[in-house]
Design a protein around this motif. Structure first.
Motif, PDB file in Angstrom:
ATOM      1  N   GLY A  26     -19.777  17.325  -8.387  1.00 18.14           N
ATOM      2  CA  GLY A  26     -21.132  16.822  -8.200  1.00 18.14           C
ATOM      3  C   GLY A  26     -21.929  16.831  -9.494  1.00 18.14           C
ATOM      4  O   GLY A  26     -21.697  17.655 -10.380  1.00 18.14           O
ATOM      5  N   GLN A  27     -22.883  15.910  -9.602  1.00 17.25           N
ATOM      6  CA  GLN A  27     -23.725  15.799 -10.781  1.00 17.25           C
ATOM      7  C   GLN A  27     -25.190  15.956 -10.381  1.00 17.25           C
ATOM      8  O   GLN A  27     -25.620  15.439  -9.345  1.00 17.25           O
ATOM      9  CB  GLN A  27     -23.519  14.435 -11.456  1.00 17.25           C
ATOM     10  CG  GLN A  27     -22.087  14.181 -11.910  1.00 17.25           C
ATOM     11  CD  GLN A  27     -21.656  15.116 -13.028  1.00 17.25           C
ATOM     12  OE1 GLN A  27     -22.458  15.450 -13.906  1.00 17.25           O
ATOM     13  NE2 GLN A  27     -20.395  15.536 -13.015  1.00 17.25           N
ATOM     14  N   ALA A  28     -25.941  16.656 -11.233  1.00 20.69           N
ATOM     15  CA  ALA A  28     -27.345  16.918 -10.926  1.00 20.69           C
ATOM     16  C   ALA A  28     -28.137  15.625 -10.779  1.00 20.69           C
ATOM     17  O   ALA A  28     -28.991  15.506  -9.892  1.00 20.69           O
ATOM     18  CB  ALA A  28     -27.951  17.798 -12.017  1.00 20.69           C
ATOM     19  N   PHE A  31     -27.352  13.971  -7.377  1.00 25.31           N
ATOM     20  CA  PHE A  31     -27.939  14.689  -6.249  1.00 25.31           C
ATOM     21  C   PHE A  31     -29.459  14.623  -6.265  1.00 25.31           C
ATOM     22  O   PHE A  31     -30.090  14.619  -5.217  1.00 25.31           O
ATOM     23  CB  PHE A  31     -27.469  16.140  -6.245  1.00 25.31           C
ATOM     24  CG  PHE A  31     -28.050  16.941  -5.104  1.00 25.31           C
ATOM     25  CD1 PHE A  31     -27.909  16.496  -3.796  1.00 25.31           C
ATOM     26  CD2 PHE A  31     -28.755  18.109  -5.343  1.00 25.31           C
ATOM     27  CE1 PHE A  31     -28.462  17.219  -2.736  1.00 25.31           C
ATOM     28  CE2 PHE A  31     -29.303  18.831  -4.301  1.00 25.31           C
ATOM     29  CZ  PHE A  31     -29.163  18.384  -2.994  1.00 25.31           C
ATOM     30  N   PHE A  61     -22.084  17.435  -0.943  1.00 24.81           N
ATOM     31  CA  PHE A  61     -21.473  18.638  -1.515  1.00 24.81           C
ATOM     32  C   PHE A  61     -20.051  18.838  -1.002  1.00 24.81           C
ATOM     33  O   PHE A  61     -19.172  19.265  -1.764  1.00 24.81           O
ATOM     34  CB  PHE A  61     -22.349  19.862  -1.230  1.00 24.81           C
ATOM     35  CG  PHE A  61     -23.502  19.978  -2.179  1.00 24.81           C
ATOM     36  CD1 PHE A  61     -23.372  20.681  -3.366  1.00 24.81           C
ATOM     37  CD2 PHE A  61     -24.710  19.369  -1.910  1.00 24.81           C
ATOM     38  CE1 PHE A  61     -24.418  20.776  -4.264  1.00 24.81           C
ATOM     39  CE2 PHE A  61     -25.775  19.454  -2.800  1.00 24.81           C
ATOM     40  CZ  PHE A  61     -25.625  20.154  -3.985  1.00 24.81           C
ATOM     41  N   HIS A  64     -17.671  16.327  -2.760  1.00 22.15           N
ATOM     42  CA  HIS A  64     -17.415  16.599  -4.170  1.00 22.15           C
ATOM     43  C   HIS A  64     -16.726  17.949  -4.388  1.00 22.15           C
ATOM     44  O   HIS A  64     -16.541  18.359  -5.533  1.00 22.15           O
ATOM     45  CB  HIS A  64     -18.717  16.544  -4.963  1.00 22.15           C
ATOM     46  CG  HIS A  64     -19.205  15.142  -5.209  1.00 22.15           C
ATOM     47  ND1 HIS A  64     -18.734  14.358  -6.239  1.00 22.15           N
ATOM     48  CD2 HIS A  64     -20.095  14.373  -4.525  1.00 22.15           C
ATOM     49  CE1 HIS A  64     -19.327  13.185  -6.203  1.00 22.15           C
ATOM     50  NE2 HIS A  64     -20.152  13.161  -5.169  1.00 22.15           N
ATOM     51  N   TRP A 311     -30.788  20.333  -9.638  1.00 17.70           N
ATOM     52  CA  TRP A 311     -30.021  20.810 -10.798  1.00 17.70           C
ATOM     53  C   TRP A 311     -29.531  22.232 -10.551  1.00 17.70           C
ATOM     54  O   TRP A 311     -28.359  22.554 -10.819  1.00 17.70           O
ATOM     55  CB  TRP A 311     -30.916  20.757 -12.036  1.00 17.70           C
ATOM     56  CG  TRP A 311     -30.309  21.317 -13.282  1.00 17.70           C
ATOM     57  CD1 TRP A 311     -29.373  20.740 -14.088  1.00 17.70           C
ATOM     58  CD2 TRP A 311     -30.633  22.581 -13.898  1.00 17.70           C
ATOM     59  NE1 TRP A 311     -29.074  21.564 -15.148  1.00 17.70           N
ATOM     60  CE2 TRP A 311     -29.835  22.698 -15.066  1.00 17.70           C
ATOM     61  CE3 TRP A 311     -31.507  23.617 -13.575  1.00 17.70           C
ATOM     62  CZ2 TRP A 311     -29.892  23.812 -15.899  1.00 17.70           C
ATOM     63  CZ3 TRP A 311     -31.566  24.723 -14.407  1.00 17.70           C
ATOM     64  CH2 TRP A 311     -30.766  24.813 -15.552  1.00 17.70           C
ATOM     65  N   LYS A 313     -29.082  23.781  -7.641  1.00 16.10           N
ATOM     66  CA  LYS A 313     -28.099  23.832  -6.547  1.00 16.10           C
ATOM     67  C   LYS A 313     -26.729  23.364  -7.018  1.00 16.10           C
ATOM     68  O   LYS A 313     -25.706  23.965  -6.674  1.00 16.10           O
ATOM     69  CB  LYS A 313     -28.582  22.981  -5.369  1.00 16.10           C
ATOM     70  CG  LYS A 313     -27.695  23.076  -4.141  1.00 16.10           C
ATOM     71  CD  LYS A 313     -28.313  22.354  -2.966  1.00 16.10           C
ATOM     72  CE  LYS A 313     -27.396  22.401  -1.742  1.00 16.10           C
ATOM     73  NZ  LYS A 313     -27.163  23.783  -1.239  1.00 16.10           N
ATOM     74  N   VAL A 314     -26.701  22.296  -7.816  1.00 14.10           N
ATOM     75  CA  VAL A 314     -25.438  21.792  -8.342  1.00 14.10           C
ATOM     76  C   VAL A 314     -24.805  22.817  -9.280  1.00 14.10           C
ATOM     77  O   VAL A 314     -23.590  23.058  -9.236  1.00 14.10           O
ATOM     78  CB  VAL A 314     -25.649  20.447  -9.063  1.00 14.10           C
ATOM     79  CG1 VAL A 314     -24.425  20.071  -9.892  1.00 14.10           C
ATOM     80  CG2 VAL A 314     -25.939  19.346  -8.045  1.00 14.10           C
ATOM     81  N   ARG A 315     -25.611  23.444 -10.139  1.00 19.44           N
ATOM     82  CA  ARG A 315     -25.096  24.460 -11.064  1.00 19.44           C
ATOM     83  C   ARG A 315     -24.464  25.622 -10.311  1.00 19.44           C
ATOM     84  O   ARG A 315     -23.376  26.086 -10.663  1.00 19.44           O
ATOM     85  CB  ARG A 315     -26.221  25.006 -11.954  1.00 19.44           C
ATOM     86  CG  ARG A 315     -26.689  24.087 -13.053  1.00 19.44           C
ATOM     87  CD  ARG A 315     -27.704  24.816 -13.902  1.00 19.44           C
ATOM     88  NE  ARG A 315     -27.084  25.806 -14.772  1.00 19.44           N
ATOM     89  CZ  ARG A 315     -27.654  26.960 -15.126  1.00 19.44           C
ATOM     90  NH1 ARG A 315     -28.830  27.295 -14.639  1.00 19.44           N
ATOM     91  NH2 ARG A 315     -27.035  27.781 -15.934  1.00 19.44           N
ATOM     92  N   THR A 317     -23.325  25.719  -7.176  1.00 24.86           N
ATOM     93  CA  THR A 317     -22.129  25.284  -6.456  1.00 24.86           C
ATOM     94  C   THR A 317     -20.944  25.123  -7.405  1.00 24.86           C
ATOM     95  O   THR A 317     -19.817  25.523  -7.094  1.00 24.86           O
ATOM     96  CB  THR A 317     -22.395  23.960  -5.720  1.00 24.86           C
ATOM     97  OG1 THR A 317     -23.527  24.112  -4.859  1.00 24.86           O
ATOM     98  CG2 THR A 317     -21.186  23.556  -4.892  1.00 24.86           C
ATOM     99  N   ALA A 318     -21.211  24.540  -8.568  1.00 19.94           N
ATOM    100  CA  ALA A 318     -20.143  24.347  -9.551  1.00 19.94           C
ATOM    101  C   ALA A 318     -19.609  25.688 -10.046  1.00 19.94           C
ATOM    102  O   ALA A 318     -18.394  25.859 -10.230  1.00 19.94           O
ATOM    103  CB  ALA A 318     -20.665  23.524 -10.728  1.00 19.94           C
TER     104      ALA A 318
END
Length: 361
Positions: A26-28, A31, A61, A64, A311, A313-315, A317-318
């Motif tokens: 996923g990308q910030a 999203f 989410f 990805h 941003w 949430k993506v960070r 999760t990654a």
């Protein structure tokens, strides 16, 4: 119908075990576009679109998140979520009005809700697991009301009489109840956690809070003494700086404590959990990277008035994906989906509305 092949293993099968990593792509920016549209439409429709927003977000989410290049899927529909949410809102409104009419009635309703919350938790887990699939094989949750009542209500209440000294053991029992009732393609998880690991994590986390706050107190006293001796600044300024510093250190202490506990317990729980003859799990979370992630995410959200939430949430999760690994057994490829009865979205939505949501990792 058998869900897996014969349980007999062979040396050849053992050598075919393969490691795999969880990957999140996923990308910030992507999203953020989904999130801002979801937010605006939810506001314009007075919350009705939030059901569609939840499905879009979860599907993004899940889609990805991949293991061996195969993504997870979220199968719930917006109407399922919306119907459950409408019922939950009605019950919440009735609860609020009744509470305002009579304090006695409010207490009775609070007691009723306390005993209803285990059902909400079970329904939430059943719905979310059933709506999650990987390689067209669904997850499931098999817990019941009695077990949830015991672990989510009775044991936490009884721990009060031990001055919360039994709480680490209670948390272990809750994790055990959740994990051992999850299945994938009919194969139930097995968990073998140690009570001592929960107590060690709790003690280390508590020691971190005590250590940081002790250092903060010493530094504060020294600085106030220096300001008083040199006449640098007024008493009001000293009090303001001291209060601000104490707040910052208080926040840091408990953020560090939470990071320590989360990392230690997640690593231990994953290490001791497996799907028999299907997969073993491993978590490699480290305290300082996770602490830095948590602090920077929170600061960014505050400074941008919430716009940095996608941003952050993506960070997160990654990062969680990057520290999660599996050892996959050959029989994982033979699993087939089992037939499951439909479950309602109401329990899952009501649980969230009444702040009784459940987090698996």
């Amino acid at each position: 119908m058998d869900n897996i092949a014969s349980s007999d293993s062979s040396p050849i099968e053992t050598t075919r075990q393969r490691p795999a990593k969880v990957q999140f792509s996923g990308q910030a920016g992507e999203f953020f576009g989904i999130w801002i549209v979801n937010l605006l439409l939810s506001i314009v429709t007075l919350g009705i679109y939030s059901a569609w927003a939840k499905v879009r977000t979860t599907q993004y989410f899940y889609g990805h998140t991949r293991i061996e290049q195969q993504p997870f899927r979220y199968l719930a529909t917006p109407m399922q979520i919306l119907k459950g949410r409408i019922i939950a809102v009605i019950i919440f409104a009735l609860f609020t009005v009744a509470s305002m009419l009579s304090p006695v009635l409010a207490v009775l309703l609070a007691m009723l809700f306390m005993f209803a919350s285990p059902w909400l938790i079970v329904q939430s887990l059943k719905f979310n697991m059933r709506m999650t699939s990987y390689r067209n094989v669904r997850f499931a949750f098999h817990g019941d009301y009695v077990g949830a009542l015991k672990y989510f209500v009775l044991l936490p209440v009884l721990s009060v009489f031990t001055l919360y000294l039994a709480m680490p053991w209670v948390l272990k029992k809750i994790d055990h109840f959740i994990c051992t009732n999850i299945s994938f393609g009919g194969v139930k998880m097995q968990v073998n956690t140690d009570t001592s690991s929960y107590y060690i994590a709790a003690l280390v986390a508590a020691a971190a809070v005590f250590g940081v706050m002790t250092v903060a107190a010493i530094i504060g006293v020294v600085l106030i003494g220096i300001m008083a001796a040199t006449g640098a600044g007024s008493a009001g300024a000293a009090i303001f700086l001291g209060s601000a510093g104490f707040f910052v250190m208080y926040f840091f202490a408990f953020t560090l404590s939470a990071a320590i506990y989360h990392c230690m317990i997640r690593n231990h729980l994953f290490e001791r959990t497996e799907l028999p003859e299907v997969a073993k799990f491993k978590s490699k979370m480290e305290v300082m990277p996770y602490l830095l992630l948590t602090v920077t995410n929170l600061v960014a959200i505050v400074l941008t008035l919430g716009l940095a939430y996608p941003w952050a949430k993506v960070r997160k999760t990654a990062y969680l994906a990057s520290v999660t690994e599996l050892l996959i057994y050959p029989k994982a490829d033979t699993l087939v989906d089992e037939q499951q009865a439909d479950s309602s979205a109401f329990g899952e939505e009501a649980a969230g509305l009444f702040d009784v949501d459940v987090s698996l990792a």
